[in-house]
Scaffold this motif. Structure first.
Motif, PDB file in Angstrom:
ATOM      1  N   LEU A   6      32.155 -11.246   8.391  1.00 28.03           N
ATOM      2  CA  LEU A   6      31.365 -10.001   7.903  1.00 28.03           C
ATOM      3  C   LEU A   6      30.448  -9.807   8.525  1.00 28.03           C
ATOM      4  O   LEU A   6      30.168  -8.407   8.897  1.00 28.03           O
ATOM      5  CB  LEU A   6      30.788 -11.306   6.867  1.00 28.03           C
ATOM      6  CG  LEU A   6      29.900 -10.353   5.715  1.00 28.03           C
ATOM      7  CD1 LEU A   6      30.451  -9.312   4.964  1.00 28.03           C
ATOM      8  CD2 LEU A   6      29.712 -11.071   5.089  1.00 28.03           C
ATOM      9  N   THR A 120      23.443 -11.753  -6.871  1.00 33.07           N
ATOM     10  CA  THR A 120      23.648 -10.361  -7.098  1.00 33.07           C
ATOM     11  C   THR A 120      22.194  -9.983  -5.804  1.00 33.07           C
ATOM     12  O   THR A 120      22.328  -8.660  -6.056  1.00 33.07           O
ATOM     13  CB  THR A 120      23.712  -9.832  -8.733  1.00 33.07           C
ATOM     14  OG1 THR A 120      22.229 -10.522  -9.380  1.00 33.07           O
ATOM     15  CG2 THR A 120      24.914 -10.207  -9.527  1.00 33.07           C
ATOM     16  N   GLN A 121      21.415 -11.004  -5.297  1.00 34.57           N
ATOM     17  CA  GLN A 121      20.405 -10.302  -4.289  1.00 34.57           C
ATOM     18  C   GLN A 121      21.626 -10.037  -3.084  1.00 34.57           C
ATOM     19  O   GLN A 121      22.673 -10.609  -3.034  1.00 34.57           O
ATOM     20  CB  GLN A 121      19.621 -10.688  -3.684  1.00 34.57           C
ATOM     21  CG  GLN A 121      18.960 -11.186  -5.578  1.00 34.57           C
ATOM     22  CD  GLN A 121      17.991  -9.881  -6.414  1.00 34.57           C
ATOM     23  OE1 GLN A 121      17.602  -9.038  -5.864  1.00 34.57           O
ATOM     24  NE2 GLN A 121      18.477  -9.879  -7.394  1.00 34.57           N
ATOM     25  N   ARG A 306      34.993 -21.232  -7.450  1.00 34.09           N
ATOM     26  CA  ARG A 306      34.698 -20.064  -8.334  1.00 34.09           C
ATOM     27  C   ARG A 306      34.152 -19.127  -8.655  1.00 34.09           C
ATOM     28  O   ARG A 306      34.652 -17.927  -9.523  1.00 34.09           O
ATOM     29  CB  ARG A 306      33.197 -20.695  -9.250  1.00 34.09           C
ATOM     30  CG  ARG A 306      33.338 -22.623  -9.545  1.00 34.09           C
ATOM     31  CD  ARG A 306      33.164 -22.085 -11.334  1.00 34.09           C
ATOM     32  NE  ARG A 306      33.108 -23.279 -12.124  1.00 34.09           N
ATOM     33  CZ  ARG A 306      32.789 -23.991 -12.321  1.00 34.09           C
ATOM     34  NH1 ARG A 306      31.651 -24.357 -11.230  1.00 34.09           N
ATOM     35  NH2 ARG A 306      33.232 -25.372 -12.618  1.00 34.09           N
ATOM     36  N   ALA A 307      32.865 -18.689  -7.402  1.00 30.53           N
ATOM     37  CA  ALA A 307      32.394 -17.593  -7.393  1.00 30.53           C
ATOM     38  C   ALA A 307      32.954 -16.899  -6.423  1.00 30.53           C
ATOM     39  O   ALA A 307      33.806 -17.265  -4.573  1.00 30.53           O
ATOM     40  CB  ALA A 307      31.124 -17.321  -6.807  1.00 30.53           C
ATOM     41  N   ALA A 308      33.531 -15.489  -5.913  1.00 26.43           N
ATOM     42  CA  ALA A 308      33.468 -14.776  -4.736  1.00 26.43           C
ATOM     43  C   ALA A 308      32.856 -14.935  -3.776  1.00 26.43           C
ATOM     44  O   ALA A 308      31.540 -14.962  -4.153  1.00 26.43           O
ATOM     45  CB  ALA A 308      34.114 -13.396  -5.390  1.00 26.43           C
ATOM     46  N   GLY A 310      31.451 -14.158  -0.118  1.00 21.87           N
ATOM     47  CA  GLY A 310      31.407 -13.207   1.736  1.00 21.87           C
ATOM     48  C   GLY A 310      30.366 -12.866   2.269  1.00 21.87           C
ATOM     49  O   GLY A 310      29.135 -13.235   1.294  1.00 21.87           O
TER      50      GLY A 310
ATOM     51  N   ALA B  59      30.800  -7.992  -8.628  1.00 23.12           N
ATOM     52  CA  ALA B  59      29.249  -8.532  -8.671  1.00 23.12           C
ATOM     53  C   ALA B  59      29.248  -9.665  -7.758  1.00 23.12           C
ATOM     54  O   ALA B  59      28.918 -10.130  -7.209  1.00 23.12           O
ATOM     55  CB  ALA B  59      28.833  -8.681  -9.504  1.00 23.12           C
ATOM     56  N   GLY B  60      31.022 -10.169  -7.435  1.00 24.99           N
ATOM     57  CA  GLY B  60      31.280 -11.655  -7.018  1.00 24.99           C
ATOM     58  C   GLY B  60      30.594 -13.043  -7.387  1.00 24.99           C
ATOM     59  O   GLY B  60      30.511 -13.925  -6.874  1.00 24.99           O
ATOM     60  N   LEU B  61      30.695 -12.359  -8.771  1.00 19.45           N
ATOM     61  CA  LEU B  61      30.180 -13.543  -9.451  1.00 19.45           C
ATOM     62  C   LEU B  61      31.487 -14.448 -10.073  1.00 19.45           C
ATOM     63  O   LEU B  61      31.329 -15.923 -10.388  1.00 19.45           O
ATOM     64  CB  LEU B  61      29.217 -13.254 -10.512  1.00 19.45           C
ATOM     65  CG  LEU B  61      27.925 -12.793 -10.211  1.00 19.45           C
ATOM     66  CD1 LEU B  61      26.862 -12.598 -11.570  1.00 19.45           C
ATOM     67  CD2 LEU B  61      27.299 -13.850  -9.251  1.00 19.45           C
ATOM     68  N   LEU B  62      32.223 -14.083 -10.667  1.00 15.63           N
ATOM     69  CA  LEU B  62      33.688 -14.797 -10.589  1.00 15.63           C
ATOM     70  C   LEU B  62      34.594 -13.961 -10.243  1.00 15.63           C
ATOM     71  O   LEU B  62      34.968 -13.624  -9.081  1.00 15.63           O
ATOM     72  CB  LEU B  62      34.074 -13.889 -12.466  1.00 15.63           C
ATOM     73  CG  LEU B  62      33.465 -14.538 -13.442  1.00 15.63           C
ATOM     74  CD1 LEU B  62      33.539 -13.739 -14.672  1.00 15.63           C
ATOM     75  CD2 LEU B  62      32.949 -15.816 -13.462  1.00 15.63           C
ATOM     76  N   ARG B  63      35.535 -15.358  -9.445  1.00 19.91           N
ATOM     77  CA  ARG B  63      36.484 -14.957  -9.025  1.00 19.91           C
ATOM     78  C   ARG B  63      37.162 -14.572 -10.261  1.00 19.91           C
ATOM     79  O   ARG B  63      37.877 -14.609 -11.017  1.00 19.91           O
ATOM     80  CB  ARG B  63      37.637 -16.371  -8.570  1.00 19.91           C
ATOM     81  CG  ARG B  63      37.412 -16.033  -6.782  1.00 19.91           C
ATOM     82  CD  ARG B  63      37.876 -17.717  -6.524  1.00 19.91           C
ATOM     83  NE  ARG B  63      37.787 -18.016  -5.377  1.00 19.91           N
ATOM     84  CZ  ARG B  63      37.260 -17.210  -3.929  1.00 19.91           C
ATOM     85  NH1 ARG B  63      38.219 -15.922  -3.618  1.00 19.91           N
ATOM     86  NH2 ARG B  63      36.643 -17.839  -2.817  1.00 19.91           N
ATOM     87  N   PRO B  76      34.927  -8.245  -3.376  1.00 20.60           N
ATOM     88  CA  PRO B  76      33.666  -8.719  -4.166  1.00 20.60           C
ATOM     89  C   PRO B  76      33.570  -9.287  -3.339  1.00 20.60           C
ATOM     90  O   PRO B  76      33.323 -10.520  -2.308  1.00 20.60           O
ATOM     91  CB  PRO B  76      34.757  -8.946  -5.295  1.00 20.60           C
ATOM     92  CG  PRO B  76      35.878  -8.896  -4.985  1.00 20.60           C
ATOM     93  CD  PRO B  76      36.697  -8.620  -4.571  1.00 20.60           C
ATOM     94  N   GLY B  77      31.377  -8.401  -3.788  1.00 22.05           N
ATOM     95  CA  GLY B  77      30.784 -10.118  -2.530  1.00 22.05           C
ATOM     96  C   GLY B  77      30.872 -10.233  -1.834  1.00 22.05           C
ATOM     97  O   GLY B  77      29.998 -10.487  -0.565  1.00 22.05           O
ATOM     98  N   GLU B  78      31.405  -9.014  -0.752  1.00 22.92           N
ATOM     99  CA  GLU B  78      31.675  -8.837   0.483  1.00 22.92           C
ATOM    100  C   GLU B  78      29.876  -8.036   1.281  1.00 22.92           C
ATOM    101  O   GLU B  78      29.613  -7.738   2.254  1.00 22.92           O
ATOM    102  CB  GLU B  78      32.613  -8.329   1.350  1.00 22.92           C
ATOM    103  CG  GLU B  78      33.038  -8.835   2.570  1.00 22.92           C
ATOM    104  CD  GLU B  78      33.909  -7.898   2.934  1.00 22.92           C
ATOM    105  OE1 GLU B  78      34.984  -7.580   2.254  1.00 22.92           O
ATOM    106  OE2 GLU B  78      34.069  -6.926   4.138  1.00 22.92           O
ATOM    107  N   ARG B  80      27.117  -7.675  -0.536  1.00 25.56           N
ATOM    108  CA  ARG B  80      26.024  -7.848  -2.060  1.00 25.56           C
ATOM    109  C   ARG B  80      25.014  -7.176  -2.307  1.00 25.56           C
ATOM    110  O   ARG B  80      24.427  -7.178  -2.933  1.00 25.56           O
ATOM    111  CB  ARG B  80      25.648  -9.234  -2.551  1.00 25.56           C
ATOM    112  CG  ARG B  80      26.556 -10.176  -2.356  1.00 25.56           C
ATOM    113  CD  ARG B  80      26.742 -11.815  -2.322  1.00 25.56           C
ATOM    114  NE  ARG B  80      28.172 -12.864  -2.391  1.00 25.56           N
ATOM    115  CZ  ARG B  80      28.400 -13.054  -3.834  1.00 25.56           C
ATOM    116  NH1 ARG B  80      27.409 -12.469  -4.830  1.00 25.56           N
ATOM    117  NH2 ARG B  80      29.163 -13.411  -3.686  1.00 25.56           N
ATOM    118  N   HIS B  85      23.273  -6.479  -9.911  1.00 25.53           N
ATOM    119  CA  HIS B  85      23.919  -6.744 -11.302  1.00 25.53           C
ATOM    120  C   HIS B  85      22.778  -6.718 -12.201  1.00 25.53           C
ATOM    121  O   HIS B  85      22.081  -8.082 -11.581  1.00 25.53           O
ATOM    122  CB  HIS B  85      25.105  -7.710 -10.948  1.00 25.53           C
ATOM    123  CG  HIS B  85      25.988  -8.043 -12.357  1.00 25.53           C
ATOM    124  ND1 HIS B  85      25.285  -9.344 -12.864  1.00 25.53           N
ATOM    125  CD2 HIS B  85      26.667  -7.648 -12.969  1.00 25.53           C
ATOM    126  CE1 HIS B  85      26.108  -9.193 -13.880  1.00 25.53           C
ATOM    127  NE2 HIS B  85      26.901  -8.298 -13.397  1.00 25.53           N
TER     128      HIS B  85
END
Lengths: 310, 307
Positions: A6, A120-121, A306-308, A310, B59-63, B76-78, B80, B85
């Motif tokens: 990344l 989400t920041q 749980r969360a994606a 990155g 938004a990368g909050l859930l898979r 998602p989430g890459e 941010r 969101h």
């Protein structure tokens, strides 16, 4: 590995760590002040015990020997009980760390959705959790580290004013690096439970219970430590005669005529230095830190699932 | 099949996307669509259709449980930093003041933060930056949350019921701010709402979710053009025989009114009229069995390209 790719790919740099740290400090300002007040208050108590608080008991020991300590001369025996107040405070503080980690630090944020707001920041959940653990951990280590050092000083200076028994031994063997490692384990367990439960109230309850288990095992009840020796009844107090010789306590108690007859001018007492101390301390610290590492790894694993990220 | 430079950039692409919550069943199932960049898209659907789930996954909050989702050419989430969101409950830290909330935005988005923009949105609402979030009304919190979302200058905005708590005046004003900002910066917006009439003014793209999938997707003009409200004497079968797809029909007086997906021109005997967005959406919500329609720009690319 994903963090590496990344960083190579993204033109926009991740926010500098200081911004995230400032945010965590701002969010938990109240907890931070309470912690600082706790450390200052406990340090104050320790310093008082180290200085003026010990005067009466010291005088009793000098004049009458160990008998002076156990015979409730003024506040002499009170010193022995006050000595453990700081330990109680440390225990309460460590419990509070575990509860804080389970409740306000993690579960409340997940419950109200503010954790998701942070994610989400430009902050990934992994960095968020890392900051959420590292900042409190730094304060916990600094605070309990300072208190443990002071306590250790106090033990060295005035451990000989304690009435012998199981309590001073338990304190003696529990005080050291493990005193710092235990609340760290509380922090990690609380965070893990907060992530798993995601609701404030159950997380508080489970964190409290988890730290209770840690507390119950601490102080030499770990299966790997075995039992320590039965508390010796011998007080190790020696009388000093006018010639400077150290003799056995003549058992005069507070009978001054008796002391004069034996030419006793003072007493000395050495209590509980044990060659067993460091092996026990280091073993316990190692186990606590290993458990901490496991809890932290599980917490990150749970978060990643749980969360994606990155 | 090579990536064509003429094709518009894609902000969001889902392929076979699914999300299950425990044993409750699937919120989304085999959901596929693509949202071209720069569109302002309305995400509509009945309660529990998976709108919030879709936005949270983007938004990368859930898979996702299954399938793939590509957000701004990444997982998602890459990215941010480039995605904003706004969750449905508008979470904010109650213990912070408005000013502190915005400072947090600046600290957490240092590369992109536009302090002036965020401050302006708060000022428009007549809010005192020193007041605590916990003292604000629901609508005021929405305004602060929106300031936080817009302040990071996102390329993709995911808004979950953004205007639900606002009074009509504030709603109108904030929607205007949002749209002007999106137009100025070419931001892609995906916004869920129940108020279809409100979306019609603001959005140029529609994604209708139902049964875990996209039932209707594409530019609003294209979708409206593809459908016709016909009135006349006849039966739904008459229309079907001509190749039209009847989405919904009801008897009106002695005749029939139907919303159809046309295949070629409608027979002379029928009076035709272009449906409103609301009619189109309602007809599809009432007819869950109607076949899905995705316009070409909203149809996801074949698997090989997305993989």
């Amino acid at each position: 590995m994903s963090a590496l790719t990344l960083e190579a790919a993204a033109p926009a740099p991740a926010p500098p760590r200081s911004g995230l740290v400032r945010t965590v400090l701002r969010l938990h300002r109240a907890a931070l002040w309470i912690w600082l007040a706790f450390v200052a208050g406990t340090a104050g108590l320790l310093l008082w015990l180290l200085g003026p608080g010990a005067d009466t008991a010291q005088r009793a020991l000098d004049t009458y020997g160990y008998s002076g300590l156990i015979m409730a001369m003024g506040s002499a025996d009170e010193y022995s009980s006050r000595f453990y107040y700081a330990d109680t405070l440390l225990t309460v503080g460590s419990f509070a760390v575990a509860l804080f980690a389970g409740g306000p630090l993690i579960a409340r944020e997940l419950e109200t959705g503010t954790a998701q707001l942070a994610w989400t920041q430009s902050v990934s959940p992994v960095r968020w959790l890392a900051a959420k653990l590292a900042v409190p951990a730094a304060f916990v280590v600094a605070g309990t580290g300072l208190l443990t050092l002071l306590y250790h000083q106090l033990w060295t200076a005035h451990g000989n004013l304690l009435i012998a028994g199981i309590q001073p031994r338990a304190l003696y063997f529990s005080l050291g690096p493990a005193t710092v490692a235990a609340p760290l384990l509380g922090l990690a367990l609380g965070a893990l439970i907060g992530l798993a439960v995601r609701r404030t109230l159950p997380a508080l309850a489970f964190s409290g219970f988890a730290y209770f288990l840690v507390y119950a095992f601490r102080g030499n009840h770990w299966p790997f430590q075995g039992r320590y020796q039965a508390p010796e009844l011998h007080s190790r107090s020696r009388a000093i005669t006018a010639t400077g010789a150290r003799v056995a306590d003549p058992d005069c108690y507070d009978d001054k005529a008796c002391l004069a007859k034996h030419h006793v001018v003072g007493f000395s007492r050495e209590y509980l230095p044990s060659s067993d101390y460091w092996p026990r301390q280091l073993l316990e610290t190692g186990v606590l830190l290993a458990l901490t590492a496991v809890a932290v790894a599980l917490a990150f694993g749970l978060l990643r699932r749980r969360a994606a990220t990155g | 099949m090579s990536s064509t430079s003429t094709a518009p950039a894609v902000a969001l692409e889902a392929s076979g996307l699914g999300k299950r919550y425990g044993r409750q069943g699937a919120a989304l199932e085999d959901c596929s669509f693509r949202l071209p960049a720069g569109r302002i898209s309305a995400l509509v659907g009945p309660n529990g259709a998976g709108k919030s789930t879709l936005l949270a996954m983007a938004a990368g909050l859930l898979r996702p449980t299954s399938g793939t989702l590509t957000v701004l050419d990444g997982a998602p989430g890459e990215h941010r930093d480039r995605v904003a969101h706004l969750a449905q409950n508008k979470p904010l830290y109650p213990q912070l003041t408005i000013a502190e909330t915005l400072s947090m935005g600046a600290e957490l988005n240092p590369a992109r933060w536009d302090a002036a923009c965020a401050a302006r949105i708060v000022e428009q609402g007549g809010l005192d930056p020193k007041s605590r979030i916990r003292s604000l009304s629901g609508g005021q919190r929405t305004r602060v949350a929106l300031a936080l979302a817009l302040g990071k200058r996102p390329e993709l905005m995911l808004l979950d019921e953004p205007m639900a708590d606002l009074d009509p005046l504030a709603r109108h004003e904030l929607m205007g701010t949002l749209m002007a900002d999106a137009a100025e910066h070419g931001t892609t917006v995906l916004m869920s709402s129940h108020i279809v009439a409100e979306l019609a003014d603001a959005c140029d793209h529609l994604l209708l979710l139902g049964g875990g999938r996209v039932r209707l997707g594409g530019g609003i003009d294209d979708l409206l053009t593809a459908h016709t409200v016909v009135t006349g004497r006849g039966t739904p079968e008459d229309l079907t025989r001509r190749g039209h797809t009847v989405i919904e029909s009801r008897t009106a007086g002695r005749g029939l009114t139907a919303l159809v997906r046309r295949d070629g021109p409608v027979d002379e005997g029928w009076a035709t009229e272009e449906p409103s967005l609301e009619e189109l959406v309602l007809a599809h919500l009432r007819a869950p069995a109607a076949p899905a329609l995705l316009t070409p720009s909203t149809t996801p690319a074949p698997q090989a390209v997305t993989a």
